[in-house]
Scaffold this motif. Structure first.
Motif, PDB file in Angstrom:
ATOM      1  N   HIS A  65       0.837  -1.202   0.000  1.00  9.41           N
ATOM      2  CA  HIS A  65       0.000   0.000   0.000  1.00  9.41           C
ATOM      3  C   HIS A  65       0.877   1.259   0.000  1.00  9.41           C
ATOM      4  O   HIS A  65       0.581   2.226  -0.712  1.00  9.41           O
ATOM      5  CB  HIS A  65      -0.918  -0.044   1.228  1.00  9.41           C
ATOM      6  CG  HIS A  65      -2.061   0.907   1.203  1.00  9.41           C
ATOM      7  ND1 HIS A  65      -2.909   1.067   0.118  1.00  9.41           N
ATOM      8  CD2 HIS A  65      -2.525   1.764   2.163  1.00  9.41           C
ATOM      9  CE1 HIS A  65      -3.825   1.973   0.410  1.00  9.41           C
ATOM     10  NE2 HIS A  65      -3.612   2.425   1.635  1.00  9.41           N
ATOM     11  N   ALA A  66       1.948   1.216   0.761  1.00  8.29           N
ATOM     12  CA  ALA A  66       2.881   2.355   0.802  1.00  8.29           C
ATOM     13  C   ALA A  66       3.544   2.549  -0.562  1.00  8.29           C
ATOM     14  O   ALA A  66       3.657   3.680  -1.054  1.00  8.29           O
ATOM     15  CB  ALA A  66       3.924   2.140   1.892  1.00  8.29           C
ATOM     16  N   ALA A  67       3.967   1.449  -1.173  1.00  7.35           N
ATOM     17  CA  ALA A  67       4.602   1.541  -2.492  1.00  7.35           C
ATOM     18  C   ALA A  67       3.618   2.080  -3.527  1.00  7.35           C
ATOM     19  O   ALA A  67       3.969   2.960  -4.326  1.00  7.35           O
ATOM     20  CB  ALA A  67       5.128   0.171  -2.914  1.00  7.35           C
ATOM     21  N   ASN A  68       2.394   1.560  -3.505  1.00  4.09           N
ATOM     22  CA  ASN A  68       1.372   2.035  -4.448  1.00  4.09           C
ATOM     23  C   ASN A  68       1.157   3.539  -4.321  1.00  4.09           C
ATOM     24  O   ASN A  68       0.940   4.224  -5.317  1.00  4.09           O
ATOM     25  CB  ASN A  68       0.040   1.318  -4.226  1.00  4.09           C
ATOM     26  CG  ASN A  68       0.055  -0.115  -4.692  1.00  4.09           C
ATOM     27  OD1 ASN A  68       0.943  -0.551  -5.408  1.00  4.09           O
ATOM     28  ND2 ASN A  68      -0.941  -0.867  -4.258  1.00  4.09           N
ATOM     29  N   ALA A  69       1.212   4.026  -3.086  1.00  4.38           N
ATOM     30  CA  ALA A  69       0.940   5.444  -2.840  1.00  4.38           C
ATOM     31  C   ALA A  69       1.974   6.363  -3.472  1.00  4.38           C
ATOM     32  O   ALA A  69       1.651   7.493  -3.847  1.00  4.38           O
ATOM     33  CB  ALA A  69       0.859   5.700  -1.337  1.00  4.38           C
ATOM     34  N   LEU A  87      13.299  12.297   3.980  1.00  3.66           N
ATOM     35  CA  LEU A  87      12.926  12.327   2.569  1.00  3.66           C
ATOM     36  C   LEU A  87      11.841  13.376   2.325  1.00  3.66           C
ATOM     37  O   LEU A  87      11.909  14.136   1.360  1.00  3.66           O
ATOM     38  CB  LEU A  87      12.450  10.953   2.107  1.00  3.66           C
ATOM     39  CG  LEU A  87      12.044  10.846   0.637  1.00  3.66           C
ATOM     40  CD1 LEU A  87      13.232  11.110  -0.287  1.00  3.66           C
ATOM     41  CD2 LEU A  87      11.424   9.480   0.355  1.00  3.66           C
ATOM     42  N   GLU A  88      10.867  13.434   3.228  1.00  2.00           N
ATOM     43  CA  GLU A  88       9.816  14.462   3.107  1.00  2.00           C
ATOM     44  C   GLU A  88      10.429  15.857   3.099  1.00  2.00           C
ATOM     45  O   GLU A  88      10.025  16.713   2.324  1.00  2.00           O
ATOM     46  CB  GLU A  88       8.840  14.372   4.284  1.00  2.00           C
ATOM     47  CG  GLU A  88       7.833  13.277   4.194  1.00  2.00           C
ATOM     48  CD  GLU A  88       6.854  13.351   5.350  1.00  2.00           C
ATOM     49  OE1 GLU A  88       6.036  14.295   5.378  1.00  2.00           O
ATOM     50  OE2 GLU A  88       6.912  12.467   6.227  1.00  2.00           O
ATOM     51  N   ARG A 111       2.261  12.882  -0.597  1.00  2.00           N
ATOM     52  CA  ARG A 111       2.420  11.448  -0.872  1.00  2.00           C
ATOM     53  C   ARG A 111       3.522  10.850  -0.006  1.00  2.00           C
ATOM     54  O   ARG A 111       3.403   9.734   0.482  1.00  2.00           O
ATOM     55  CB  ARG A 111       2.740  11.203  -2.349  1.00  2.00           C
ATOM     56  CG  ARG A 111       1.592  11.438  -3.274  1.00  2.00           C
ATOM     57  CD  ARG A 111       0.729  10.217  -3.355  1.00  2.00           C
ATOM     58  NE  ARG A 111      -0.479  10.496  -4.126  1.00  2.00           N
ATOM     59  CZ  ARG A 111      -1.341   9.589  -4.466  1.00  2.00           C
ATOM     60  NH1 ARG A 111      -1.139   8.332  -4.134  1.00  2.00           N
ATOM     61  NH2 ARG A 111      -2.413   9.911  -5.131  1.00  2.00           N
ATOM     62  N   LEU A 112       4.571  11.599   0.198  1.00  2.00           N
ATOM     63  CA  LEU A 112       5.652  11.100   1.052  1.00  2.00           C
ATOM     64  C   LEU A 112       5.215  11.045   2.515  1.00  2.00           C
ATOM     65  O   LEU A 112       5.660  10.182   3.262  1.00  2.00           O
ATOM     66  CB  LEU A 112       6.904  11.951   0.876  1.00  2.00           C
ATOM     67  CG  LEU A 112       7.538  11.830  -0.498  1.00  2.00           C
ATOM     68  CD1 LEU A 112       8.682  12.822  -0.637  1.00  2.00           C
ATOM     69  CD2 LEU A 112       7.988  10.419  -0.788  1.00  2.00           C
ATOM     70  N   GLY A 113       4.320  11.924   2.900  1.00  2.00           N
ATOM     71  CA  GLY A 113       3.750  11.849   4.249  1.00  2.00           C
ATOM     72  C   GLY A 113       2.970  10.562   4.445  1.00  2.00           C
ATOM     73  O   GLY A 113       3.010   9.946   5.508  1.00  2.00           O
ATOM     74  N   PHE A 114       2.270  10.148   3.399  1.00  2.81           N
ATOM     75  CA  PHE A 114       1.538   8.885   3.462  1.00  2.81           C
ATOM     76  C   PHE A 114       2.508   7.710   3.556  1.00  2.81           C
ATOM     77  O   PHE A 114       2.261   6.741   4.278  1.00  2.81           O
ATOM     78  CB  PHE A 114       0.615   8.732   2.242  1.00  2.81           C
ATOM     79  CG  PHE A 114      -0.361   7.604   2.392  1.00  2.81           C
ATOM     80  CD1 PHE A 114      -1.512   7.761   3.139  1.00  2.81           C
ATOM     81  CD2 PHE A 114      -0.131   6.385   1.783  1.00  2.81           C
ATOM     82  CE1 PHE A 114      -2.422   6.720   3.288  1.00  2.81           C
ATOM     83  CE2 PHE A 114      -1.028   5.337   1.913  1.00  2.81           C
ATOM     84  CZ  PHE A 114      -2.179   5.502   2.676  1.00  2.81           C
ATOM     85  N   LEU A 115       3.624   7.805   2.843  1.00  2.00           N
ATOM     86  CA  LEU A 115       4.670   6.785   2.959  1.00  2.00           C
ATOM     87  C   LEU A 115       5.197   6.729   4.392  1.00  2.00           C
ATOM     88  O   LEU A 115       5.307   5.652   4.982  1.00  2.00           O
ATOM     89  CB  LEU A 115       5.809   7.090   1.978  1.00  2.00           C
ATOM     90  CG  LEU A 115       7.032   6.181   2.069  1.00  2.00           C
ATOM     91  CD1 LEU A 115       6.685   4.753   1.658  1.00  2.00           C
ATOM     92  CD2 LEU A 115       8.157   6.742   1.177  1.00  2.00           C
ATOM     93  N   ALA A 135      -6.917   3.569   4.533  1.00  2.00           N
ATOM     94  CA  ALA A 135      -6.747   4.953   4.077  1.00  2.00           C
ATOM     95  C   ALA A 135      -6.434   4.996   2.585  1.00  2.00           C
ATOM     96  O   ALA A 135      -5.611   4.229   2.081  1.00  2.00           O
ATOM     97  CB  ALA A 135      -5.638   5.633   4.871  1.00  2.00           C
ATOM     98  N   ASP A 136      -7.079   5.904   1.897  1.00  2.00           N
ATOM     99  CA  ASP A 136      -6.824   6.158   0.488  1.00  2.00           C
ATOM    100  C   ASP A 136      -5.789   7.276   0.428  1.00  2.00           C
ATOM    101  O   ASP A 136      -6.003   8.367   0.969  1.00  2.00           O
ATOM    102  CB  ASP A 136      -8.134   6.589  -0.177  1.00  2.00           C
ATOM    103  CG  ASP A 136      -7.964   6.986  -1.630  1.00  2.00           C
ATOM    104  OD1 ASP A 136      -6.816   7.170  -2.118  1.00  2.00           O
ATOM    105  OD2 ASP A 136      -8.993   7.132  -2.303  1.00  2.00           O
ATOM    106  N   PRO A 137      -4.642   7.020  -0.228  1.00  2.00           N
ATOM    107  CA  PRO A 137      -3.609   8.060  -0.260  1.00  2.00           C
ATOM    108  C   PRO A 137      -4.105   9.403  -0.779  1.00  2.00           C
ATOM    109  O   PRO A 137      -3.750  10.444  -0.229  1.00  2.00           O
ATOM    110  CB  PRO A 137      -2.543   7.476  -1.196  1.00  2.00           C
ATOM    111  CG  PRO A 137      -2.787   6.027  -1.208  1.00  2.00           C
ATOM    112  CD  PRO A 137      -4.248   5.814  -0.947  1.00  2.00           C
TER     113      PRO A 137
END
Length: 163
Positions: free
Chosen positions: A49-53, A107-108, A118-122, A153-155
């Protein structure tokens, strides 16, 4: 930090998520207790899920990860080198995951503004994993709640709701 450093790190972290998915999936095959198998399978799903995001970020920057079969083999090989010992695995994860959280936050910080949500979601996947570990070590019967919440959660929605 240079733009190239950011791009190299973004690509590396994406590839590590793919390796992580394979790592946890392989570990789930090595553990005998159904409860542990389920939790490891859930961790593999969190990695995916993290990679997809962050795949849209790779596309935005024209980044091409190494072939999936190479990354999957690497993750599986790492899992095969890990003892199927639940307390030892949890101890190792508790020791190393806070450092990963710092890496994702760094990284963020180096990212261009359009990439930060998106990086916050990661980063949030690591927060969920650490919360799971804390609950699991305490014997919480609902230790997987942070993982399930992350998976639910939806990214795009999560990112739009930040700030």
């Amino acid at each position: 930090m240079s733009d190239q450093t950011y791009l190299d790190t973004l690509l590396l972290y994406y590839e590590e998520e793919i390796e992580g998915e394979a790592y946890f999936a392989e570990l789930s095959q090595r553990f005998s207790q159904p409860d542990h198998k389920e939790k490891l399978t859930l961790l593999a799903k969190v990695e995916r899920h993290a990679a997809n995001a962050i795949e849209p970020l790779l596309a935005r920057h024209g980044l091409q990860p190494r072939p999936r079969q190479i990354l999957t083999k690497s993750g599986r090989d790492q899992a095969r080198a890990t003892a199927a010992d639940w307390p030892a695995l949890l101890a190792d994860m508790n020791q190393t995951y806070p450092g990963y959280l710092e890496d994702f936050r760094a990284l963020e910080t180096m990212a261009p503004a359009p990439d930060r949500d998106r990086l916050g979601f990661l980063t949030e996947h690591e927060v969920a994993a650490i919360a799971f570990l804390a609950r699991e070590v305490q014997g919480d019967a609902n230790s997987v709640q942070p993982l399930n919440a992350y998976l639910a959660a939806d990214p795009a929605t999560w990112c739009a709701g930040r700030g």
